[in-house]
Design a protein around this motif. Structure first.
Motif, PDB file in Angstrom:
ATOM      1  N   VAL A  88       0.922  -1.249  -0.022  1.00  0.00           N
ATOM      2  CA  VAL A  88      -0.016   0.094  -0.139  1.00  0.00           C
ATOM      3  C   VAL A  88       0.625   1.316  -0.012  1.00  0.00           C
ATOM      4  N   THR A  89       0.622   2.108  -0.763  1.00  0.00           N
ATOM      5  CA  THR A  89       1.402   3.331  -0.783  1.00  0.00           C
ATOM      6  C   THR A  89       0.385   4.607  -0.431  1.00  0.00           C
ATOM      7  N   ARG A  90       0.853   5.047   0.693  1.00  0.00           N
ATOM      8  CA  ARG A  90       0.106   6.294   1.419  1.00  0.00           C
ATOM      9  C   ARG A  90       0.203   7.341   0.543  1.00  0.00           C
ATOM     10  N   ASN A  91      -0.768   8.324   0.690  1.00  0.00           N
ATOM     11  CA  ASN A  91      -0.592   9.746  -0.070  1.00  0.00           C
ATOM     12  C   ASN A  91       0.427  10.386  -0.007  1.00  0.00           C
ATOM     13  N   ASP A  92       1.435  10.267   1.198  1.00  0.00           N
ATOM     14  CA  ASP A  92       2.665  10.936   1.283  1.00  0.00           C
ATOM     15  C   ASP A  92       3.683  10.176   0.573  1.00  0.00           C
ATOM     16  N   GLY A  93       3.447   9.150  -0.147  1.00  0.00           N
ATOM     17  CA  GLY A  93       4.464   8.333  -0.902  1.00  0.00           C
ATOM     18  C   GLY A  93       5.065   7.166  -0.214  1.00  0.00           C
ATOM     19  N   SER A  94       4.790   7.138   1.316  1.00  0.00           N
ATOM     20  CA  SER A  94       5.538   5.930   1.856  1.00  0.00           C
ATOM     21  C   SER A  94       4.807   4.633   1.698  1.00  0.00           C
ATOM     22  N   LYS A  95       5.281   3.660   2.042  1.00  0.00           N
ATOM     23  CA  LYS A  95       4.682   2.390   1.556  1.00  0.00           C
ATOM     24  C   LYS A  95       4.728   1.392   2.784  1.00  0.00           C
ATOM     25  N   TYR A  96       3.766   0.568   3.000  1.00  0.00           N
ATOM     26  CA  TYR A  96       3.784  -0.653   3.918  1.00  0.00           C
ATOM     27  C   TYR A  96       3.158  -1.711   3.342  1.00  0.00           C
ATOM     28  N   TYR A  97       3.405  -2.925   3.950  1.00  0.00           N
ATOM     29  CA  TYR A  97       2.858  -4.214   3.489  1.00  0.00           C
ATOM     30  C   TYR A  97       1.562  -4.609   4.331  1.00  0.00           C
ATOM     31  N   GLU A  98       0.689  -5.187   3.685  1.00  0.00           N
ATOM     32  CA  GLU A  98      -0.372  -5.672   4.357  1.00  0.00           C
ATOM     33  C   GLU A  98      -0.759  -7.119   3.840  1.00  0.00           C
ATOM     34  N   ILE A  99      -1.193  -7.956   4.835  1.00  0.00           N
ATOM     35  CA  ILE A  99      -1.794  -9.395   4.565  1.00  0.00           C
ATOM     36  C   ILE A  99      -3.113  -9.043   4.412  1.00  0.00           C
ATOM     37  N   SER A 100      -3.816  -9.620   3.588  1.00  0.00           N
ATOM     38  CA  SER A 100      -5.233  -9.016   3.126  1.00  0.00           C
ATOM     39  C   SER A 100      -5.958 -10.275   2.455  1.00  0.00           C
ATOM     40  N   ASN A 101      -6.906 -10.051   1.836  1.00  0.00           N
ATOM     41  CA  ASN A 101      -8.025 -10.936   0.783  1.00  0.00           C
ATOM     42  C   ASN A 101      -8.283 -10.156  -0.159  1.00  0.00           C
ATOM     43  N   ILE A 102      -8.816 -10.737  -1.306  1.00  0.00           N
ATOM     44  CA  ILE A 102      -9.328 -10.216  -2.325  1.00  0.00           C
ATOM     45  C   ILE A 102     -10.488  -9.173  -2.032  1.00  0.00           C
ATOM     46  N   ASP A 103     -11.267  -9.319  -1.056  1.00  0.00           N
ATOM     47  CA  ASP A 103     -12.231  -8.671  -0.828  1.00  0.00           C
ATOM     48  C   ASP A 103     -11.852  -7.226  -0.035  1.00  0.00           C
ATOM     49  N   GLN A 104     -10.666  -7.465   0.743  1.00  0.00           N
ATOM     50  CA  GLN A 104      -9.989  -6.253   1.589  1.00  0.00           C
ATOM     51  C   GLN A 104      -9.177  -5.483   0.131  1.00  0.00           C
ATOM     52  N   ASN A 105      -8.847  -6.351  -0.619  1.00  0.00           N
ATOM     53  CA  ASN A 105      -8.135  -5.570  -1.706  1.00  0.00           C
ATOM     54  C   ASN A 105      -9.075  -4.683  -2.691  1.00  0.00           C
ATOM     55  N   GLY A 106     -10.311  -5.071  -2.863  1.00  0.00           N
ATOM     56  CA  GLY A 106     -11.285  -4.132  -3.484  1.00  0.00           C
ATOM     57  C   GLY A 106     -11.426  -3.163  -2.836  1.00  0.00           C
ATOM     58  N   ILE A 107     -11.635  -3.126  -1.499  1.00  0.00           N
ATOM     59  CA  ILE A 107     -11.784  -1.950  -0.628  1.00  0.00           C
ATOM     60  C   ILE A 107     -10.679  -1.067  -0.885  1.00  0.00           C
ATOM     61  N   ALA A 108      -9.704  -1.375  -0.809  1.00  0.00           N
ATOM     62  CA  ALA A 108      -8.338  -0.807  -1.040  1.00  0.00           C
ATOM     63  C   ALA A 108      -8.220  -0.366  -2.436  1.00  0.00           C
ATOM     64  N   GLU A 109      -8.725  -0.780  -3.422  1.00  0.00           N
ATOM     65  CA  GLU A 109      -8.906  -0.194  -4.554  1.00  0.00           C
ATOM     66  C   GLU A 109      -9.911   0.828  -4.757  1.00  0.00           C
TER      67      GLU A 109
END
Length: 108
Positions: A12-33
């Protein structure tokens, strides 16, 4: 509460450009999109799919399911107005489990 299995790792890239990793699933990835589309975060990309069902993954998954109200694409209110919550990883068992899953998948 529906218990969600986590089976992918995303960056995940935050709006400030910094990044982090997340363990997720396809449903949560859809929310992220959707969160990207709404400007809540800058970018999300899947790095690894089909994570092994290890004890570390299950411990982290249990923590996430018990700690957070997970939004879902099957709930119209969630996808009409997605929120973005960066999941905390408290030091100790949870953070250790998270890092073990990343390491096992050669990420981080």
């Amino acid at each position: 509460m529906t218990y969600e299995q986590l089976d992918l790792i995303e960056e995940v890239t935050r709006n400030d450009g910094s990044k982090y990793y997340e363990i997720s699933n396809i449903d949560q990835n859809g929310i992220a999109e959707l969160a990207v589309d709404r400007g809540l975060i800058k970018k999300v990309r899947i790095l690894q799919l089909n994570l092994a069902r290890t004890k570390a993954l299950q411990l982290y998954e249990e923590y996430i399911n018990k700690t957070y109200q997970l939004e879902t694409l099957t709930n119209e209110d969630d996808w009409k107005d997605p929120q973005w919550v960066e999941w905390e990883k408290p030091k100790g068992k949870v953070l250790d489990a998270f890092n073990t899953v990343l390491k096992a998948n050669h990420i981080g």
